[in-house]
Every structure is written in structure tokens, then in C-alpha cells.
Design an enzyme around this catalytic site. Structure first.
Site, PDB file in Angstrom:
ATOM      1  N   HIS A 411       0.831  -1.210   0.000  1.00 30.84           N
ATOM      2  CA  HIS A 411       0.000   0.000   0.000  1.00 30.84           C
ATOM      3  C   HIS A 411       0.866   1.261   0.000  1.00 30.84           C
ATOM      4  O   HIS A 411       0.717   2.132  -0.869  1.00 30.84           O
ATOM      5  CB  HIS A 411      -0.905  -0.031   1.237  1.00 30.84           C
ATOM      6  CG  HIS A 411      -1.809   1.146   1.381  1.00 30.84           C
ATOM      7  ND1 HIS A 411      -3.152   1.089   1.091  1.00 30.84           N
ATOM      8  CD2 HIS A 411      -1.575   2.420   1.791  1.00 30.84           C
ATOM      9  CE1 HIS A 411      -3.706   2.273   1.317  1.00 30.84           C
ATOM     10  NE2 HIS A 411      -2.766   3.100   1.746  1.00 30.84           N
ATOM     11  N   GLU A 412       1.770   1.350   0.970  1.00 32.97           N
ATOM     12  CA  GLU A 412       2.607   2.549   1.068  1.00 32.97           C
ATOM     13  C   GLU A 412       3.581   2.654  -0.100  1.00 32.97           C
ATOM     14  O   GLU A 412       3.953   3.757  -0.512  1.00 32.97           O
ATOM     15  CB  GLU A 412       3.360   2.561   2.398  1.00 32.97           C
ATOM     16  CG  GLU A 412       2.477   2.531   3.640  1.00 32.97           C
ATOM     17  CD  GLU A 412       1.440   3.646   3.677  1.00 32.97           C
ATOM     18  OE1 GLU A 412       1.625   4.680   3.001  1.00 32.97           O
ATOM     19  OE2 GLU A 412       0.413   3.475   4.372  1.00 32.97           O
ATOM     20  N   HIS A 418       3.680   6.643  -6.740  1.00 33.59           N
ATOM     21  CA  HIS A 418       2.863   7.733  -7.273  1.00 33.59           C
ATOM     22  C   HIS A 418       3.594   9.066  -7.075  1.00 33.59           C
ATOM     23  O   HIS A 418       3.705   9.879  -8.006  1.00 33.59           O
ATOM     24  CB  HIS A 418       1.506   7.746  -6.565  1.00 33.59           C
ATOM     25  CG  HIS A 418       0.463   8.563  -7.253  1.00 33.59           C
ATOM     26  ND1 HIS A 418      -0.850   8.613  -6.824  1.00 33.59           N
ATOM     27  CD2 HIS A 418       0.514   9.380  -8.337  1.00 33.59           C
ATOM     28  CE1 HIS A 418      -1.545   9.409  -7.618  1.00 33.59           C
ATOM     29  NE2 HIS A 418      -0.737   9.898  -8.538  1.00 33.59           N
TER      30      HIS A 418
END
Length: 636
Positions: A411-412, A418
Site C-alpha cells: 500500500h505505502e 505515485h
């Protein structure tokens, strides 16, 4: 460094030790450097940070020399914008260093002093630049267009200028904007006090488990022990942890009341009809997106209840309790992972996104972009911070070795990539993506990890565990975050109508929502009343309508990941393009680049189909397991 058998054995021993010792926070000196941040990537020393801060303080008054001149020529406008955003970039770098240093140990007085010293500087920054937006709004539109054509250097500021014009109805006079900027000196106080009290000064409860072990329940320990297999232990952990929060609900209530009062003040001052409109207008999100999310979630609560009943069946319980929701769904599966194993799993899972994506992430893991393990005073939870534009993103974890922690790393890492691609591709003014798209890359990575794990196991028990984790992730990221979003909307509406936010009132408001979500009236879940103080555990309520983006993002990311996993033409290319956009387009338009239209119900419908499809697979596996048990000879 020369690699020897001894050093490899020492590294392996350290990994095993950390995996076992991660039940509680450990001394940072015992954690290998490779699993800790290297903040010297931002500034080599605290003295260098101080020097950079003083330099920014000296340069800040330079902005005012352009006051009254922005409409005189495109060169004056460009010079002002260049200086303004150069100062903003340096301030973000200063803030990143100070906040990261403080988050490693919130008890560190020096680090806290550094962090807090930026509050008055930020207020001064806002005050000295408060005139810029109003002055730009005084320039006629035709003249702005002419400036943009005449001066190519202004091109990178076009989205910024267009956004300033869009927000004209809520932009105040220069004098009023200065007052609003000065208000930032106090507006962050509720969040700061909440963080210090929750992470450091709250006298956390202790609990004695069935094996005789006594555990102090800070946030990291609670996250760990709420998932233990023993049901009595889980109930004791919930009772102790939430009982502690309930004991201080008056304090937590006053802090949250102060936070919502702040939101209301800013909304009224800027002439918004309510706090929700104020929060969503900045990132250019229609409020109907928020309200439609809650409407669709309520319409699909039977899907959530289906999962809860399925969890009850798998766990063999007569009655599902709230304290059962984090326990391993399959008793036979209790996978543990070292940090190195977690990294490799994530790298393999994201391989469909391209070799260059994998190598950038691998390099980040190798060069200390991640602070892995819990330690005394360390900020709880997990996050990625990509605000240091000219450096690299930083990930904070509190890794305990569970599959959930591996998923958190994925997730991180999505956030990090991004930020990396946005910062690498976009100029600084358009590099920071908005809240609305912030959770797309992170949850897309979670979906890719789940797909990889399912494809690489033949065990029905493991598949059941993974599918259960996938569906439970939807419970937590879609339904649970929508639950938080509904509570956040409710408490803002309470303050807007003149109702105070006391601990008791907040408990009642939270109880009404989670009882409905978890089917308490229908007998689906039993909730211990002490859990109604859970709202005090959620730091996101200090982020001004942030949590809804988790829910909307996972519907977008589910649609995107489905296209990637199905090998749809251009799916990876479109998604990778999306990762580079920063905030150069309106967020809804950015997601259209990735192939998802959030103005329709399609992403939500795709997500519900995926959730029900996963539950179909789970039920098929369970039926097969039950059939095998019935067919087995008696006593075998």
C-alpha cells in the site's frame, strides 16, 4: 562492503530476531540501519536544516517586492511565481525533515521543537503571500490569457492560475487573507495535541494474556494483539484498549470539537454553505461524490453482512463479535514474514507494472526509503511522505511480520511510486496529487499483491485465507472508511447545527453508525459498548474530510487493477500515465486517463462484483472442505 558468511548469518539472525521481537516496540539501536530512514538524504545534519530555515526566513520578504506589480507584465508575474514556489518547495523540504525526525520519537523534545518552529514560519509565509491570489484575481481574464501566450515560462503555472480563478468566490481581500493565514498559528493545535497525547503521553492500559504475558497496549501493540487467535485474549485487548480511550473520552472529545470548530470557522469565513463543501472544493470534487458514496454503501450493506456471516462460519462461532474482525480467518494459516520477504513479495506482485517500476522500488528499499519497525515513541500506523520534491519519498511502517503488514508495505509503496513519478515528471507547482486520487495507487498495489499470492499457492486453506484477507480489505478500506466518512460528516453537521462534541455525544453518534454497518439490529455482529469510543483512535478525523478518499479510491483502483490483471490493451500504459500527472488535471479527469470514470456507478459496481465473486470462491472452498470432512472415516 565485503560480504562474508558471518555477516550473512548475522543479518539472518537479525531478521529472525526482529520478526519475533516486533510484538512490542524495540530500541532503535537494535534495528539494522538498512531498515531505518536516512534523513541525511534531506539535510546532512540538523545544523544544515537550521541554516536552510534561516535562509528561507531571510528570503521570504522578497515576495512582497512584487506586490502591486503582478498585472504590470508577464515577466513580473513569472518572477513572483518562480520565487513563491521555490520558497514553497524549500518549506516542504524543511517540514519533511522536521516531521520525519519527530515521528521517529515523538518524545524527542529537540525534534518536536524543530517541527513546532515551522508553525510560526508557515503562518508568516501565509501572511506575506496572502495578497498574491487576490491580486491575480484583479488581472482581467483577457490579460491573463495574453500573459500566458507571451511568456512561455508561465506555462507550468497555468493550472495553478486557473485554480485560483475557479476559487474566486471564496477568495477574500488581501487583508482578510492575511488574517486567515495568521490563523494557522493556532489551527493545527488540536491535531498536534492529539498526536502527542495518543502517541506518547496517554498512560496506556496493560493486559495480561492467557499465556501469562503482560502487554502494554500502545497503538502498535493493539494492532498486533487484536489479531491473536485466542478469542478471550482478543476480547481482553479490546476491553482494555478501548476502555482506556473511553476513560479519556472527555479529552479526546474536546480535541475533536476544536478540530471541527476550526473547519467550521474556515468554511464560514470563505463563504461556503458547510464544511463538506469547503473541504471538497479545494481539490475540485463535487459533494455529490461524497454523498453518493454513502448512498451506494448503504445500498450494499447486505454484501458486507454476507461477508460477516461467512467469517462467522469459517471461524466456527455461534455469534460474531466486533473483537473477532481482525483475527486470522483460518486457524491453520498463520504466516509470518521478515522485512526482506515482504519486500520481495511486493516487488514480484507489482511486476505487471513494468521492470522500471520494479527497479525504482527495489532501489528505494535498498536505500532506506522505509523505516520498518516499531520503536518507543515512534508515530503509530503507516504512511508515505513524498513532499520533499528534490529528494525521494519516505515510508513509515510499524512492521510486525503479518500478511497485513506485507499488504501495508504494498500500500505505502503504491503511494511512494505515485509520488516518485509525479515528482519526476511534473514541475513542482503541479507535482502534488490531490486527496481524491491519493489512495488509488496504494490500493491498486494491494490488489496486485493479492492476485500474485492467490496465483502462487495450491493450498485451499491458504487461498481461503487470502480471499478472506482480500474481502476483509474491502471491508476495511471501503465499508470501514465509508463508516468513518459518515461519522465525520455527522460530527461536522452536529457542530454546524450548534451541538457540542462531548465524549458522550461522540460515543452515541459513533454507536448509531457502526451498529447499522455491522448489522447489530439484525443480530449479525455483537459489539461491546466500550468499542463505541473507537472514534478516539482514528487520527484521520483531524485531516478534514480525508477518509472518504480511501473508499472512492479503492473502487477506482479495483476497476484499474481488474483491467491490468485481465490484460486489457493499454491498461498498464494508461495507469502509468496517470501516475505521472500530479495535479496537472482535475482529479476526475486524471482518473479518466487511467480508464475509470468516477462520475458513473461503474467503479462501485465492479468492486461489489469482485467482492461477491471472491466470496463465491470462498464458499466453494468451504463446501469442498466440509465434503472432505464428511467423507473421512470416523475417528480419522
Amino acid at each position: 562492503m565485503k560480504c562474508t558468511v558471518t555477516s550473512l548469518m548475522a543479518a539472518a539472525a537479525a531478521s529472525l530476531f526482529l520478526a519475533g521481537a516486533s510484538l512490542q516496540a524495540m530500541d532503535r539501536s537494535k534495528i539494522p540501519d538498512q531498515d531505518k530512514w536516512n534523513l541525511s538524504d534531506i539535510y546532512p545534519t540538523d545544523d544544515a536544516w537550521e541554516s536552510a530555515k534561516k535562509d528561507l526566513e531571510k528570503r521570504l520578504p522578497e515576495v512582497e517586492r512584487y506586490k502591486g506589480k503582478l498585472g504590470s507584465s508577464p515577466k513580473e508575474l513569472l518572477a513572483c511565481m518562480n520565487l513563491l514556489f521555490d520558497l514553497k518547495k524549500e518549506f516542504a523540504r524543511l517540514a519533511t525533515y522536521a516531521s520525519q525526525k519527530s515521528d521517529l520519537d515523538v518524545r524527542d523534545a529537540r525534534a518536536m521543537e524543530m517541527r513546532q518552529s515551522l508553525d510560526p514560519l508557515g503562518a508568516e509565509f501565509g501572511a506575506k503571500t496572502a495578497w498574491v491570489d487576490p491580486e491575480i484575481l484583479e488581472i482581467p481574464s483577457a490579460k491573463i490569457e495574453a500573459f500566458l501566450k507571451e511568456e512561455p515560462g508561465l506555462a507550468i503555472y497555468k493550472p495553478v492560475i486557473e485554480d485560483i480563478i475557479r476559487l474566486k468566490p471564496h477568495t477574500l481581500s488581501p487583508a482578510e487573507e492575511k488574517i486567515m493565514a495568521d490563523a494557522s498559528l493556532v489551527s493545527g493545535t488540536p491535531d498536534s495535541v492529539y498526536s502527542v497525547f495518543s502517541d506518547a503521553e496517554n498512560p496506556r492500559a496493560t493486559v495480561t494474556l492467557s499465556n501469562g504475558e503482560t502487554v502494554k497496549l500502545d497503538a502498535s501493540a493493539y494492532t498486533k494483539y487484536r489479531a491473536v487467535p485466542n478469542r478471550w485474549d482478543r476480547e481482553a485487548v479490546f476491553q482494555a484498549f478501548f476502555g482506556n480511550l473511553d476513560q479519556f473520552k472527555g479529552t479526546y472529545g474536546a480535541l475533536l470539537n476544536g478540530e471541527v470548530d476550526k473547519d467550521l470557522f474556515f468554511a464560514k469565513a470563505r463563504h461556503y454553505k458547510d464544511c463538506l463543501s469547503s473541504a471538497l472544493d479545494g481539490p475540485n470534487i463535487p459533494t455529490v461524490v461524497y454523498t453518493n458514496l454513502l448512498k451506494n454503501v448503504h445500498k450494499n450493506l447486505p454484501t458486507l453482512w454476507r461477508y460477516l456471516k461467512l467469517r462467522q462460519r469459517i471461524m466456527g462461532l455461534d455469534q460474531l463479535r466486533y473483537s473477532d474482525l481482525y483475527a486470522p480467518i483460518i486457524k491453520e494459516v498463520d504466516e509470518k514474514y521478515t522485512a526482506d520477504q515482504a519486500k520481495e513479495l511486493v516487488l514480484k506482485a507489482v511486476a505487471p507494472l513494468g521492470q522500471d517500476y520494479v527497479e525504482v522500488l527495489r532501489n528505494g528499499y535498498a536505500h532506506r526509503w522505509v523505516d520498518f519497525y516499531p520503536s518507543p515513541g515512534k508515530h503509530s500506523g503507516a504512511y508515505s511522505n513524498g513532499a520533499a520534491y528534490d529528494v525521494h519519498p519516505f515510508m513509515l511502517l510499524n512492521f510486525n511480520g503479518s500478511y497485513e503488514d506485507v499488504s501495508t508495505l504494498a500500500h505505502e509503496s503504491g503511494h511512494t511510486m505515485h509520488s516518485y513519478y509525479s515528482n519526476k515528471t511534473q514541475p513542482f507547482p503541479t507535482s502534488d496529487y490531490t486527496i481524491f486520487v491519493a489512495e488509488v495507487a496504494s490500493t491498486c498495489n494491494e490488489n496486485l499483491l493479492m492476485d500474485y499470492m492467490l496465483k502462487h499457492t495450491d493450498s485451499d486453506a491458504m487461498k481461503l485465507y487470502l480471499l478472506g484477507s482480500y474481502v476483509d480489505n474491502l471491508r476495511q478500506t471501503l465499508f470501514r472508511q465509508a463508516q468513518f466518512a459518515e461519522f465525520e460528516l455527522k460530527i461536522h453537521q452536529m457542530v454546524e447545527s450548534g451541538q457540542p462534541l462531548t465524549g458522550e455525544n461522540l460515543n452515541k453518534a459513533y454507536a448509531a453508525i457502526i451498529d447499522q454497518y455491522y448489522g447489530v439490529p439484525q443480530g449479525i455482529t455483537e459489539i461491546n459498548p466500550v468499542c463505541y469510543s473507537e472514534w478516539a483512535f482514528i487520527p484521520h478525523f483531524y485531516y478534514n474530510f480525508y477518509v472518504y478518499s480511501y473508499a472512492t479510491s479503492i473502487t477506482a483502483s479495483t476497476a484499474i487493477s481488474q483491467m491490468i490483471m485481465e490484460g486489457k490493451p493499454e491498461a498498464v500504459k494508461n495507469y502509468r500515465k496517470f501516475l505521472t500527472l500530479g495535479n496537472s488535471l482535475p482529479p476526475v479527469e486524471e482518473l479518466k486517463v487511467a480508464g475509470v470514470d468516477m462520475t458513473t456507478d461503474a467503479p462501485f459496481d465492479i468492486t461489489m462484483k469482485a467482492m461477491n465473486r471472491a466470496m463465491d470462491q470462498m464458499e466453494a472452498i468451504l463446501d469442498k472442505m466440509d465434503a472432505r470432512k464428511k467423507a473421512a472415516p470416523s475417528g480419522k
